[in-house]
Enzyme design. Structure first.
Site, short mmCIF file in Angstrom:
data_model
loop_
_atom_site.label_atom_id
_atom_site.label_comp_id
_atom_site.label_asym_id
_atom_site.label_seq_id
_atom_site.Cartn_x
_atom_site.Cartn_y
_atom_site.Cartn_z
N GLY A 1 0.08 0.62 -25.81
CA GLY A 1 0.39 -1.78 -26.22
C GLY A 1 0.51 -2.03 -27.54
O GLY A 1 0.83 -2.24 -28.10
N SER A 2 0.14 -3.39 -27.57
CA SER A 2 -0.01 -5.01 -28.59
C SER A 2 -0.74 -4.31 -29.66
O SER A 2 -0.60 -4.86 -30.84
CB SER A 2 -0.18 -5.87 -27.73
#
Length: 486
Positions: A219-220
């Site tokens: 993810g981020s």
């Protein structure tokens, strides 16, 4: 010689030759496989009858052998079984895992570094003893990591890794759910076999060390890698203007992807620092698309992707950044989606490299090998395995990560009086399961002592409440405080 005697003689000669061939085959060809065969009771008896060395954290023996009242003489015991099982593994009649496996020759007393000790034991007619293994683990950090995972709601799945940025020492490695290695070390082999089947069939996979054995979309948190590639290109720094806005149209596609919160990140043009602070998907998809798959892959591999680095603990899974991504997939890879996967150890290595002026240090769990009398026989020397980014890029990223903790998505990791650098991640999974929560950080930002990665794979948290900062931030904060406050 009459014919009957000649036939019997030839038959006996054939039997003798067959016996000779079989004995030679067993001694020179199958010796190792027979020694390793879990059904070899002679090997089991010999192994369990020797005092195996201890696995130490600080001065505490978290795994040791104690006298038993059965024919096997010694029983392997674990003082904090669930907390340390992912590291120690288990020592059982049918095999070993973890440090019990990777350091088996030392613990069993067969390692060449213990030659003098074995010679002294033989000359003094003493029972042979195994060597001891001193772990690099910081007990306070391990406690904080374990307590953090245990504090997650419900029957959670997750992992925590903490590294010392300048050396690669694994200060903490915790995974949940876990298991009790004492039960697998039992001399009741029937019960052990039943328990092994039960654990292997458990859908929660308690035998897997999620810190190194589970790969999921980062993810981020992967936006740190994308930002690093952008800055390393020479076209960007922390203050550069980058695309913002509500949505990004994937190249060669009609599909658009928005930001996690549906917002516009603060405008159509924002600084790279602000993009990291608010975790702007549009920005990092745009950057990945601009940089291209080759530049993205090279940067990911510089941090350790597409390889394994931990040499003294088995069970590693390779974190992946595929080099054959098409343009839409490449754009999505910029936010840690598409086919990008990572272990918590890998994301801890990314944070640690930024904290260490761009140098990626080889992680290690074994600090020292010692003889039974605790004299040091060998010590792990820190080793740099790559220069992921320049010190200037590392400084830029640190500034951006500090801003993310001070007033961005990573505020749950704030420590009063200490400057913390961090990044959140919430990775999307399938439509029928909640996202994965990630958090990476290091502190103090101006003199890093510890880098942490937290993965919460699942917990009894409502989908709307799942976020890397909300779930992983407090755990990372506790681990960092445990190291800093010592």
């Amino acid at each position: 010689m009459n014919k009957p005697i000649r036939v019997v003689s030839v038959f006996c000669l054939v039997l003798f030759l067959a016996l000779l061939v079989n004995a030679s085959y067993l001694m020179y060809v199958r010796a190792d496989s027979l020694s390793d065969d879990p059904r070899n009771r002679r090997i089991i008896t010999a192994t369990f009858s020797r005092e195996r060395g201890a696995i130490l954290v600080g001065k505490e023996a978290i795994a040791r052998s104690v006298p038993s009242d059965d024919k096997y003489k010694f029983q392997r015991t674990y003082s904090q079984p669930y907390k340390y099982a992912p590291i120690t593994g288990y020592f059982s009649w049918y095999g070993q895992t973890g440090v019990e496996s990777s350091q088996n020759s030392v613990l069993a007393g067969d390692d060449s570094r213990l030659f003098v000790t074995r010679l002294v034991d033989m000359l003094s007619n003493s029972d042979p003893k195994g060597g001891n293994v001193q772990l690099a683990t910081n007990a306070a950090a391990q406690d904080a990591a374990w307590d953090g995972l245990e504090g997650l709601p419900g029957d959670a799945q997750g992992a925590v890794v903490a590294l010392e940025p300048t050396t690669g020492r694994v200060l903490a490695m915790a995974s949940t759910p876990t298991f009790d290695p004492n039960k697998l070390a039992s001399h009741d082999f029937g019960a052990v076999a039943d328990l092994s089947k039960e654990l292997n069939a458990d859908p929660r996979e308690p035998l897997i060390n999620r810190a190194i054995g589970t790969t999921l979309p980062p993810g981020s948190t992967f936006k740190l890698v994308t930002a690093a590639a952008a800055i390393e290109s020479g076209n960007y720094d922390a203050d550069s203007q980058v695309p913002g806005g509500y949505r990004f149209k994937l190249p060669q596609s009609s599909t658009t992807v928005g930001n996690y919160d549906g917002g516009n990140c603060g405008g159509r043009r924002i600084t790279l620092t602000q993009a990291l602070q608010v975790s702007c998907n549009v920005t990092f998809m745009s950057l990945a698309n601009e940089l291209g798959v080759d530049a993205m892959a090279e940067q990911a591999e510089a941090f350790g992707f597409n390889d394994t680095s931990l040499e003294d603990l088995g069970g590693q899974a390779e974190s992946l950044y595929p080099r054959d991504l098409d343009p839409p997939q490449t754009a999505l890879s910029g936010i840690g989606q598409s086919s990008v996967t990572a272990t918590p150890l890998q994301m801890a290595m990314v944070a640690a490299a930024i904290a260490n002026d761009g140098d990626v240090m080889r992680p290690y769990v074994v600090d020292e090998v010692r003889a039974a009398n605790l004299s040091v026989l060998d010590r792990t020397d820190p080793q740099s395995i790559s220069k992921a980014i320049s010190s200037t890029t590392a400084e830029e990223l640190t500034t951006m990560m500090v801003a993310t903790v001070d007033s961005g998505t990573a505020t749950p990791a704030q420590i009063p009086g200490v400057q913390v650098a961090g990044k959140t991640g919430t990775a999307q999974s399938t439509a029928d399961r909640p996202p994965y929560a990630w958090f990476v950080s290091f502190a103090p930002a101006d003199n890093p002592q510890v880098a942490v990665a937290v993965l919460v794979q699942s917990s009894d948290t409502s989908r709307s409440e799942i976020g890397g900062g909300r779930l992983g931030g407090p755990i990372a904060k506790a681990v960092m405080e445990a190291v800093i406050n010592q």
